[in-house]
Every structure is written in structure tokens, then in C-alpha cells.
Scaffold this motif. Structure first.
Motif, mmCIF file in Angstrom:
data_model
loop_
_atom_site.group_PDB
_atom_site.id
_atom_site.type_symbol
_atom_site.label_atom_id
_atom_site.label_comp_id
_atom_site.label_asym_id
_atom_site.label_seq_id
_atom_site.Cartn_x
_atom_site.Cartn_y
_atom_site.Cartn_z
ATOM 1 N N ALA A 1 5.678 11.743 9.157
ATOM 2 C CA ALA A 1 4.701 11.256 8.180
ATOM 3 C C ALA A 1 5.148 11.647 6.783
ATOM 4 N N GLY A 2 5.027 10.769 5.875
ATOM 5 C CA GLY A 2 5.453 11.070 4.513
ATOM 6 C C GLY A 2 4.808 10.104 3.542
ATOM 7 N N GLY A 3 5.257 10.154 2.339
ATOM 8 C CA GLY A 3 4.725 9.241 1.351
ATOM 9 C C GLY A 3 3.576 9.859 0.582
ATOM 10 N N GLU A 4 2.845 9.029 -0.088
ATOM 11 C CA GLU A 4 1.756 9.503 -0.929
ATOM 12 C C GLU A 4 0.560 8.593 -0.775
ATOM 13 N N VAL A 5 -0.634 9.174 -0.979
ATOM 14 C CA VAL A 5 -1.879 8.415 -0.930
ATOM 15 C C VAL A 5 -2.354 8.212 -2.363
ATOM 16 N N PHE A 6 -2.733 6.996 -2.706
ATOM 17 C CA PHE A 6 -3.208 6.749 -4.069
ATOM 18 C C PHE A 6 -4.487 5.930 -4.012
ATOM 19 N N LEU A 7 -5.263 6.071 -5.048
ATOM 20 C CA LEU A 7 -6.546 5.396 -5.148
ATOM 21 C C LEU A 7 -6.358 4.041 -5.827
ATOM 22 N N ASN A 8 -6.828 3.016 -5.151
ATOM 23 C CA ASN A 8 -6.776 1.663 -5.707
ATOM 24 C C ASN A 8 -8.037 1.471 -6.544
ATOM 25 N N ARG A 9 -7.907 1.723 -7.839
ATOM 26 C CA ARG A 9 -9.088 1.740 -8.708
ATOM 27 C C ARG A 9 -9.742 0.364 -8.823
ATOM 28 N N GLN A 10 -8.967 -0.666 -8.774
ATOM 29 C CA GLN A 10 -9.553 -2.006 -8.866
ATOM 30 C C GLN A 10 -10.415 -2.287 -7.644
ATOM 31 N N ALA A 11 -9.918 -1.924 -6.452
ATOM 32 C CA ALA A 11 -10.707 -2.127 -5.239
ATOM 33 C C ALA A 11 -11.958 -1.257 -5.259
ATOM 34 N N LEU A 12 -11.820 -0.008 -5.736
ATOM 35 C CA LEU A 12 -12.978 0.891 -5.810
ATOM 36 C C LEU A 12 -14.044 0.326 -6.735
ATOM 37 N N GLU A 13 -13.639 -0.174 -7.895
ATOM 38 C CA GLU A 13 -14.605 -0.732 -8.850
ATOM 39 C C GLU A 13 -15.320 -1.946 -8.259
ATOM 40 N N THR A 14 -14.611 -2.742 -7.501
ATOM 41 C CA THR A 14 -15.225 -3.908 -6.853
ATOM 42 C C THR A 14 -16.311 -3.459 -5.878
ATOM 43 N N ALA B 1 -13.314 5.423 2.785
ATOM 44 C CA ALA B 1 -12.800 4.953 4.076
ATOM 45 C C ALA B 1 -12.717 3.435 4.146
ATOM 46 N N LEU B 2 -13.320 2.749 3.176
ATOM 47 C CA LEU B 2 -13.253 1.285 3.192
ATOM 48 C C LEU B 2 -11.810 0.834 3.004
ATOM 49 N N ARG B 3 -11.466 -0.225 3.707
ATOM 50 C CA ARG B 3 -10.097 -0.723 3.673
ATOM 51 C C ARG B 3 -9.708 -1.171 2.268
ATOM 52 N N GLY B 4 -8.576 -0.677 1.797
ATOM 53 C CA GLY B 4 -8.050 -1.086 0.506
ATOM 54 C C GLY B 4 -8.372 -0.149 -0.620
ATOM 55 N N VAL B 5 -9.370 0.734 -0.416
ATOM 56 C CA VAL B 5 -9.727 1.664 -1.489
ATOM 57 C C VAL B 5 -8.657 2.750 -1.608
ATOM 58 N N LEU B 6 -8.231 3.275 -0.468
ATOM 59 C CA LEU B 6 -7.126 4.224 -0.436
ATOM 60 C C LEU B 6 -5.923 3.573 0.232
ATOM 61 N N ASP B 7 -4.800 3.637 -0.399
ATOM 62 C CA ASP B 7 -3.562 3.092 0.160
ATOM 63 C C ASP B 7 -2.541 4.205 0.306
ATOM 64 N N GLN B 8 -1.646 4.002 1.280
ATOM 65 C CA GLN B 8 -0.585 4.984 1.485
ATOM 66 C C GLN B 8 0.758 4.301 1.299
#
Length: 295
Positions: free
Chosen positions: A74-87, A111-118
């Protein structure tokens, strides 16, 4: 060269740069060579080389190349999709006062799909180059196995084609020696028909009877059709024996076979010859069905 089918499947796997991968190739019948690729994100650069590998080995068929890659750790980074969150937040604000429900929790929203991406951690250039090279090596192996599978299937189809060609040749030989083709046989049938119509065939002179019989024999002559069918049999056998990508030529030849069989049936002056013509058409249809699978 051997005959090859247009259908087949092969799979090759491997590992490199801390990842496992699989390459699957499958092909079905097609008018030309149609290559489609399914690649994971970040591997689009492989498409050109995968198409080159396919084109170097195949000439016809609808081919699909699928590549899957899985990191070993497992690797990589988790980031917040601010546009999806605002929607999502705007949708919640729109529902305030309209729906009697408990407010969603923070972890529920995240936990909603698209709000957090890896995202996978990018490989260094050397590791990426090594992984791409390993995938292409596996793909080449898969294409080789696919070609072998298509040739094995082509060998089985070739045996069926040869059997159908032999059947057509036997039917042509039967039509060749059938007594109904002779002028004497036609004259005798004409004499019998006249006797039934006028009660006395002698009312027509023998010379006139012979002329009419000759005219009918000329109209019913299938010499040219038999010669062409014999030539087509020889051509088909040469194509099958030569192997290689001869599917289009065999398909055209099957159409020519069918054309001559239709003409033979239309010219037939006896039930037996018509039956031979219909058997010819059935054998030719079976031949053409198998030819559709040849590269």
C-alpha cells in the motif's frame, strides 16, 4: 505457413518495480485488424507499442488487449477533492428544512465516493521504465501464445474445409457423368413429352425432333459451370495448402462456388441434376461458414 483462425485467448503475468501485472489478449472474427486497448491510469504510453506488437503478428480479427497493474504494498497519498466536497455540502444546505433527518457526520461525508481520493505514489523514472518494459515483454509473450492458439484452431478448421472441398469435388464428378446431360437422353424425354401432348410423336419428323433436342441440350449445357467448379476446387486446395492470411480469398472463392451452383440448378433438365445442384449449394454454405473464421 499454416492457416490461422481469428479467435483465441492468451494471458501472461509478471512482476517488476514492486508491482504485479497481467496482460490479457483476446480476438474474435473481424473484417480487418481492429485493436482495442484497456490500460490502467498512467500507462497510456504503452498503447502505441502494444498496437505494434499486435500488428506484427496478426492481420485480421477484432483484438482486445487488457493490462492490469497492482502494487505489492500500500502506498500513495490520500487527498481531499474540494470540488466534490463543496457539491455535497451545497446539496445538504439545499435539503435543510425540507427533509426531517439527522445531520450527516463528518466521517459519513468523507466516506462518500469521490470526496476522498487516493493516488499511487509515482515511481521514479528508472522504476517506471523497468515496469513498462516488463509489461511489454509479457504482452509480447501473450501475443505469441495467442498466435499459436489461432494456428491450432486454424489447423482444425483447415481439415473441415478440406472435407467440404472433397464433397464438392465428388458432387461435380457425379454431375459430370450423369446421363441426363446427353443429347440422346434429352431427345428421348422430348419424344415422351410430345407423345403425351399430341398422342403420336411420329407426327413430328425425326429431323425436327433432333433439332429441338439439340436446342434444348444447348440451353441445358452445364459444361462451363462444371469446368469452373473444377477450377475453383483446385484453387481452394492450393490456398488451404499454402496457408497464411487467405480468409478473404477463400471467402471470395466460396461466393464463386455458389454462383456456379446456382447456374447449374437453373440449367438443370433433370430432377437428379437438380438434386446434385442443391447438395452442392448445401456443401458450399458449410464451406463458407467455416471460411468466415479464417484469418
Amino acid at each position: 505457413m499454416a492457416l490461422a483462425s481469428m479467435t483465441g485467448y492468451a494471458r501472461a503475468t509478471g512482476a517488476a518495480a514492486g508491482a504485479h501485472f497481467a496482460c490479457e489478449v483476446r480476438s474474435v472474427n473481424g473484417r480487418g485488424l481492429d485493436i482495442r486497448t484497456r490500460l490502467p491510469p498512467g500507462f497510456d504510453a504503452l498503447e502505441v507499442e502494444l498496437r505494434r506488437l499486435a500488428s506484427a503478428r496478426l492481420t485480421r480479427g477484432s483484438v482486445t488487449v487488457s493490462v492490469s497493474v497492482e502494487r505489492d504494498t500500500a502506498g500513495g497519498e490520500v487527498f481531499l477533492n474540494r470540488q466534490a466536497l463543496e457539491t455535497v455540502l451545497q446539496a445538504l444546505r439545499d435539503l435543510e428544512g425540507k427533509v426531517d433527518a439527522r445531520k450527516p457526520s463528518r466521517d459519513g461525508i468523507l466516506a462518500l465516493r469521490g470526496v476522498l481520493d487516493q493516488r499511487e505514489a509515482p515511481l521514479d523514472p528508472g522504476a517506471e521504465e523497468g515496469l513498462n518494459a516488463a509489461i511489454l515483454t509479457a504482452a509480447a509473450r501473450a501475443f505469441d501464445e495467442l498466435s499459436d492458439a489461432r494456428r491450432e484452431e486454424g489447423e482444425r478448421i483447415g481439415a473441415v474445409l478440406s472435407a467440404r472441398i472433397g464433397e464438392i469435388e465428388a458432387l461435380v464428378a457425379r454431375a459430370e457423368v450423369h446421363p441426363a446431360r446427353s443429347r440422346e437422353a434429352i431427345e428421348e424425354r422430348l419424344r415422351q413429352q410430345l407423345a403425351q401432348l399430341i398422342g403420336d410423336a411420329a407426327a413430328i419428323g425425326e429431323d425436327r425432333l433432333a433439332q429441338e433436342a439439340l436446342l434444348l441440350a444447348t440451353k441445358a449445357d452445364i459444361r462451363e459451370e462444371l469446368d469452373r467448379l473444377t477450377a475453383h476446387v483446385a484453387s481452394a486446395r492450393n490456398l488451404i495448402a499454402g496457408g497464411g492470411p487467405v480468409g478473404r480469398k477463400l471467402d471470395f472463392l466460396a461466393q464463386e462456388f455458389n454462383r456456379e451452383a446456382n447456374t447449374l440448378c437453373s440449367k438443370s433438365n433433370a430432377v437428379e441434376l437438380t438434386a446434385i445442384g442443391l447438395d452442392l449449394k448445401a456443401a458450399i454454405d458449410q464451406l463458407r461458414e467455416q471460411v468466415q473464421n479464417i484469418e
